[in-house]
Design a protein around this motif. Structure first.
Motif, PDB file in Angstrom:
ATOM      1  N   GLN A  91       0.833  -1.208   0.000  1.00 42.97           N
ATOM      2  CA  GLN A  91       0.000   0.000   0.000  1.00 42.97           C
ATOM      3  C   GLN A  91       0.869   1.260   0.000  1.00 42.97           C
ATOM      4  OE1 GLN A  91      -3.404  -2.427   2.410  1.00 42.97           O
ATOM      5  NE2 GLN A  91      -2.667  -0.553   3.352  1.00 42.97           N
ATOM      6  N   ILE A  92       1.919   1.271   0.815  1.00 40.75           N
ATOM      7  CA  ILE A  92       2.830   2.427   0.840  1.00 40.75           C
ATOM      8  C   ILE A  92       3.536   2.553  -0.509  1.00 40.75           C
ATOM      9  CG2 ILE A  92       4.948   3.381   1.887  1.00 40.75           C
ATOM     10  CD1 ILE A  92       2.488   3.650   3.694  1.00 40.75           C
ATOM     11  N   MET A  93       3.962   1.410  -1.062  1.00 38.19           N
ATOM     12  CA  MET A  93       4.655   1.425  -2.361  1.00 38.19           C
ATOM     13  C   MET A  93       3.741   1.929  -3.484  1.00 38.19           C
ATOM     14  SD  MET A  93       7.860   0.488  -2.302  1.00 38.19           S
ATOM     15  CE  MET A  93       8.080  -0.130  -3.980  1.00 38.19           C
ATOM     16  N   ALA A  94       2.433   1.633  -3.394  1.00 39.65           N
ATOM     17  CA  ALA A  94       1.495   2.113  -4.416  1.00 39.65           C
ATOM     18  C   ALA A  94       1.339   3.628  -4.329  1.00 39.65           C
ATOM     19  CB  ALA A  94       0.142   1.421  -4.248  1.00 39.65           C
ATOM     20  N   LEU A  95       1.321   4.152  -3.109  1.00 35.59           N
ATOM     21  CA  LEU A  95       1.124   5.593  -2.924  1.00 35.59           C
ATOM     22  C   LEU A  95       2.405   6.395  -3.179  1.00 35.59           C
ATOM     23  CD1 LEU A  95      -1.062   5.575   0.332  1.00 35.59           C
ATOM     24  CD2 LEU A  95      -1.838   6.159  -1.982  1.00 35.59           C
ATOM     25  N   PHE A  96       3.556   5.776  -2.926  1.00 32.64           N
ATOM     26  CA  PHE A  96       4.823   6.510  -2.885  1.00 32.64           C
ATOM     27  C   PHE A  96       5.127   7.347  -4.141  1.00 32.64           C
ATOM     28  CE2 PHE A  96       9.495   6.425  -3.610  1.00 32.64           C
ATOM     29  CZ  PHE A  96       9.868   7.323  -2.621  1.00 32.64           C
ATOM     30  N   PRO A  97       5.012   6.814  -5.371  1.00 36.66           N
ATOM     31  CA  PRO A  97       5.349   7.647  -6.534  1.00 36.66           C
ATOM     32  C   PRO A  97       4.327   8.767  -6.774  1.00 36.66           C
ATOM     33  CG  PRO A  97       5.391   5.310  -7.106  1.00 36.66           C
ATOM     34  CD  PRO A  97       4.708   5.433  -5.768  1.00 36.66           C
ATOM     35  N   LEU A  98       3.146   8.659  -6.167  1.00 36.68           N
ATOM     36  CA  LEU A  98       2.059   9.599  -6.450  1.00 36.68           C
ATOM     37  C   LEU A  98       2.006  10.754  -5.469  1.00 36.68           C
ATOM     38  CD1 LEU A  98      -0.779   6.896  -6.803  1.00 36.68           C
ATOM     39  CD2 LEU A  98       0.945   7.554  -8.501  1.00 36.68           C
ATOM     40  N   MET A  99       2.409  10.489  -4.221  1.00 37.59           N
ATOM     41  CA  MET A  99       2.144  11.421  -3.130  1.00 37.59           C
ATOM     42  C   MET A  99       3.348  12.314  -2.852  1.00 37.59           C
ATOM     43  SD  MET A  99      -0.990  10.571  -1.967  1.00 37.59           S
ATOM     44  CE  MET A  99      -1.266  10.627  -0.197  1.00 37.59           C
ATOM     45  N   PRO A 180      -5.452   8.249 -10.357  1.00 38.70           N
ATOM     46  CA  PRO A 180      -5.612   6.799 -10.465  1.00 38.70           C
ATOM     47  C   PRO A 180      -6.492   6.217  -9.357  1.00 38.70           C
ATOM     48  CG  PRO A 180      -3.460   7.326  -9.550  1.00 38.70           C
ATOM     49  CD  PRO A 180      -4.118   8.641  -9.860  1.00 38.70           C
ATOM     50  N   LEU A 181      -7.215   5.153  -9.708  1.00 41.71           N
ATOM     51  CA  LEU A 181      -7.936   4.356  -8.705  1.00 41.71           C
ATOM     52  C   LEU A 181      -7.018   3.223  -8.276  1.00 41.71           C
ATOM     53  CD1 LEU A 181     -10.514   3.405  -7.142  1.00 41.71           C
ATOM     54  CD2 LEU A 181     -11.129   2.094  -9.199  1.00 41.71           C
ATOM     55  N   ILE A 182      -6.819   3.091  -6.951  1.00 40.80           N
ATOM     56  CA  ILE A 182      -6.041   1.978  -6.382  1.00 40.80           C
ATOM     57  C   ILE A 182      -7.025   1.034  -5.702  1.00 40.80           C
ATOM     58  CG2 ILE A 182      -4.171   1.288  -4.819  1.00 40.80           C
ATOM     59  CD1 ILE A 182      -3.175   4.190  -4.859  1.00 40.80           C
ATOM     60  N   HIS A 198     -12.256  -3.150 -14.642  1.00 41.37           N
ATOM     61  CA  HIS A 198     -13.302  -2.197 -14.228  1.00 41.37           C
ATOM     62  C   HIS A 198     -12.768  -0.766 -14.202  1.00 41.37           C
ATOM     63  CE1 HIS A 198     -16.242  -5.322 -13.063  1.00 41.37           C
ATOM     64  NE2 HIS A 198     -15.156  -6.024 -12.787  1.00 41.37           N
ATOM     65  N   GLY A 199     -11.540  -0.549 -14.671  1.00 36.09           N
ATOM     66  CA  GLY A 199     -11.013   0.808 -14.778  1.00 36.09           C
ATOM     67  C   GLY A 199      -9.962   1.191 -13.751  1.00 36.09           C
ATOM     68  N   ALA A 200      -9.560   0.263 -12.868  1.00 39.90           N
ATOM     69  CA  ALA A 200      -8.526   0.595 -11.879  1.00 39.90           C
ATOM     70  C   ALA A 200      -7.172   0.762 -12.560  1.00 39.90           C
ATOM     71  CB  ALA A 200      -8.427  -0.505 -10.823  1.00 39.90           C
ATOM     72  N   THR A 201      -6.298   1.585 -11.952  1.00 40.19           N
ATOM     73  CA  THR A 201      -4.931   1.746 -12.451  1.00 40.19           C
ATOM     74  C   THR A 201      -3.975   0.836 -11.694  1.00 40.19           C
ATOM     75  OG1 THR A 201      -5.285   4.015 -13.158  1.00 40.19           O
ATOM     76  CG2 THR A 201      -3.013   3.381 -12.702  1.00 40.19           C
ATOM     77  N   LEU A 202      -4.025   0.881 -10.358  1.00 36.88           N
ATOM     78  CA  LEU A 202      -3.116   0.080  -9.537  1.00 36.88           C
ATOM     79  C   LEU A 202      -3.928  -0.914  -8.710  1.00 36.88           C
ATOM     80  CD1 LEU A 202      -0.849   2.982  -8.175  1.00 36.88           C
ATOM     81  CD2 LEU A 202      -0.333   1.447 -10.077  1.00 36.88           C
ATOM     82  N   VAL A 203      -3.407  -2.123  -8.555  1.00 36.08           N
ATOM     83  CA  VAL A 203      -4.048  -3.135  -7.719  1.00 36.08           C
ATOM     84  C   VAL A 203      -3.021  -3.589  -6.694  1.00 36.08           C
ATOM     85  CG1 VAL A 203      -5.196  -5.388  -7.673  1.00 36.08           C
ATOM     86  CG2 VAL A 203      -5.487  -3.876  -9.652  1.00 36.08           C
ATOM     87  N   VAL A 204      -3.415  -3.601  -5.409  1.00 39.86           N
ATOM     88  CA  VAL A 204      -2.505  -4.068  -4.356  1.00 39.86           C
ATOM     89  C   VAL A 204      -3.062  -5.342  -3.722  1.00 39.86           C
ATOM     90  CG1 VAL A 204      -1.565  -1.788  -3.839  1.00 39.86           C
ATOM     91  CG2 VAL A 204      -3.562  -2.584  -2.580  1.00 39.86           C
TER      92      VAL A 204
END
Ligand SMILES: *Cc1c(COP(=O)(O)O)cnc(C)c1O
Length: 429
Positions: A91-99, A180-182, A198-204
Motif C-alpha cells: 500500500q505504501i509502495m502504491a502511494l509513494f510515486p504519487l504522493m 488513479p484508482l487503487i 473495471h477501470g482501476a490503475t493500480l491493484v494491491v
C-alpha cells in the motif's frame, strides 16, 4: 508460453516462469543470492541506466520475486508488478510515486482495520493524509476530491463485512478527476475480480492471504495497468518530470507504460527497502498454482455456510454479499460474478458473551487474526482487533459486539457446518 490470452488456471501455473535457463529446473528456483555478477563494466552501467533489464542487487530485483510479480501481473491483466514485504508495504509502495507532503488520498471508509490505522495515523508522518468516505455515496466521493488528491482507494470485497464496492463507479470518478484508482484486491483475488477490467490503475495485494493460501508467508504485491497517462497533468512529477532521486530520469518519457513499475523498483524499493524475500516469493508462486481451484471451493463453501446460517434461529444476520437477500447481491453479480469471496460477519443472538463462547467452543475453526487460509478461521473483533474502539466505532466498522468474522476454508462443507452447529448450541445454551 506466457501469452495473456490463455485462461486463468493456465496462467496461474505458467505465467512468469520458464524452465531455469542455467539448469533446466522445471519449478522456479529460490534464487537465494544478494547480488549478480556483471558481464563487464559496460553491462553494469547499462543496468544502472535502466537501458537493459537485469539483476543488480536483491533489494531491487531478484529472479524468484520477479517471476511472482510477472505471474500476478498476468493474472490481473497488468503491465508490470512489484513484490513487497507485506500487504501494508504494498500500500505504501502504491502511494509513494504519487504522493508528497500536503497530498491526500480519498479512501473508502470500509477497509481492513490495519489500513484504517495506516491511513489515518502513520502516513501523516510523511505529510500525506487520507479522507475517508462512504463509497456508496458517489457525490460524497466526488466532493472529497480536491486539488491535492492524488489517488482514490478502496477494497473490492471489504473486510470484515464482505461489502462489495462498485469499482466501475469509483473508476469513473477517478477518471473525471485525473487521478488513479487503487484497489486492494486481497479478499477477491484476480480469480473473482480483475479491478483493471473495471477501470482501476493500480491493484494491491496482501499475498499473505489467498495468494499463498496456507498461512505461511507475509508478502505483498502492487501491479500497474500501464494505462494511466502520468503526463496528462503536472500532478505526478516523480513520474512525468525529471526525477531528482534518479539522476533526473523522466520515467514516463523513457519507459512509457512501465514507468510506475520501474520507478517503484529503482526509487521505491531502493530507498524504502520494503522488498519481498525470495523464499516468500517461492511459497506464493506455489500457492498461486492452485488459486483458481481453491477459490472455487472457498466461495462454494462460503455460500453454503452463509445460506445455512441465515436460516438458523440462533443467528440474527449474515453479511455475505453472495446471499440473494443481501443489499449488495446485484452489485456482486456485476463485480464478482463467480462468487462474493469467503469472508463475512455473523450476528449471534446473545451478543458479546455468546460470541466469545462460540469462538471458544469451535473445534475445527481456528481462532486467529488472519483470513484467506485453507483452514476455516474465526475471530470476535469486539474482544480482539477492534477492542480499543468505542462501541459506536465498532458498529460503524461492521464489528459490533454481537458479531463474529469468519473466513471459510476449503474443508468439507458438512464438517464446517457441523462445527458451527455444535458451537452455536453451546454458545446460546
Ligand atoms: C491482511 C490485509 C492487508 C495487510 O496485509 P499484510 O500482508 O498483513 O501486511 C491489507 N488489506 C487487506 C484487505 C488484508 O486482508
Amino acid at each position: 508460453m506466457t501469452g495473456n490470452t490463455r485462461g486463468f488456471d493456465t496462467l496461474a501455473v505458467h505465467a512468469g516462469a520458464e524452465p531455469d535457463p542455467a539448469t533446466g529446473a522445471r519449478q522456479v528456483p529460490i534464487y537465494q543470492s544478494t547480488s549478480y555478477v556483471f558481464r563487464d563494466a559496460e553491462h553494469a552501467a547499462r543496468l544502472f541506466n535502466l537501458e537493459e533489464v537485469g539483476y543488480i542487487y536483491s533489494r531491487l530485483t531478484n529472479p524468484t520475486v520477479s517471476a511472482l510479480a510477472a505471474r500476478v501481473a498476468a493474472l490481473e491483466g497488468a503491465a508490470g508488478g512489484i513484490g513487497c514485504s507485506s500487504g501494508h508495504a504494498a500500500q505504501i509502495m502504491a502511494l509513494f510515486p504519487l504522493m508528497g507532503p500536503g497530498r491526500n488520498v480519498v479512501s473508502s471508509s470500509r477497509l481492513y482495520g490495519g489500513t484504517i490505522t495506516q491511513f489515518s495515523q502513520t502516513i501523516r508522518r510523511f505529510g500525506w493524509s487520507a479522507k475517508f468516505v462512504d463509497t456508496d455515496d458517489l457525490d460524497a466521493v466526488r466532493a472529497a476530491i480536491d486539488e491535492d488528491t492524488r489517488a482514490l482507494f478502496c477494497e473490492t470485497i471489504a473486510n470484515p463485512g464482505g461489502y462489495v464496492t462498485d469499482l466501475d463507479a469509483m473508476a469513473a470518478i477517478a477518471d473525471e478527476a485525473g487521478i488513479p484508482l487503487i484497489v486492494d484486491n486481497t479478499t477477491a483475488t484476480p480469480y473473482l475480480c480483475r479491478p483493471i477490467d473495471h477501470g482501476a490503475t493500480l491493484v494491491v495485494h496482501s499475498a499473505t492471504k489467498y495468494m499463498t493460501g496456507n498461512g505461511t508467508v507475509t508478502g505483498g504485491i502492487v501491479v500497474d495497468s500501464g494505462k494511466f497517462d502520468w503526463s496528462a497533468s503536472d500532478k505526478f512529477p516523480s513520474l512525468s518530470q525529471p526525477e531528482p532521486a534518479y539522476h533526473g530520469l523522466n520515467f514516463h518519457g523513457a519507459l512509457g507504460p512501465m514507468a510506475f513499475t520501474f520507478h517503484s523498483i529503482a526509487v521505491g524499493l531502493r530507498d524504502l527497502g520494503m522488498t519481498m524475500n525470495p523464499q516468500g516469493a517461492h511459497y506464493t508462486l506455489m500457492g498461486i498454482e492452485t488459486l483458481g481451484l481453491r477459490m472455487e471451493r472457498h466461495v462454494a463453501n462460503a455460500k453454503a455456510v452463509a445460506e445455512w446460517l441465515e436460516k438458523d434461529p440462533r443467528i440474527e444476520g449474515v453479511t455475505y454479499a453472495g446471499l440473494a437477500s443481501s443489499p449488495w447481491a446485484e452489485r456482486a453479480q456485476r463485480i464478482v460474478p463467480k462468487g462474493a469471496g469467503a469472508l463475512f460477519t455473523v450476528a449471534v443472538k446473545g451478543g458479546y458473551d455468546a460470541c466469545v463462547k462460540l469462538v471458544d467452543s469451535l473445534e475445527l475453526f481456528s481462532h486467529v487474526a488472519n483470513l484467506g487460509d485453507t483452514r476455516s478461521l474465526i475471530i470476535h473483533p469486539a474482544s480482539t482487533t477492534h477492542r480499543q474502539l468505542e462501541e459506536d466505532q465498532q458498529i460503524a466498522a461492521g464489528a459490533a459486539p454481537n458479531v463474529v468474522r469468519i473466513s471459510i476454508g476449503i474443508e468439507n462443507v458438512e464438517d464446517i457446518i457441523a462445527d458451527l452447529d455444535q458451537g452455536l448450541t453451546k454458545a446460546t445454551a
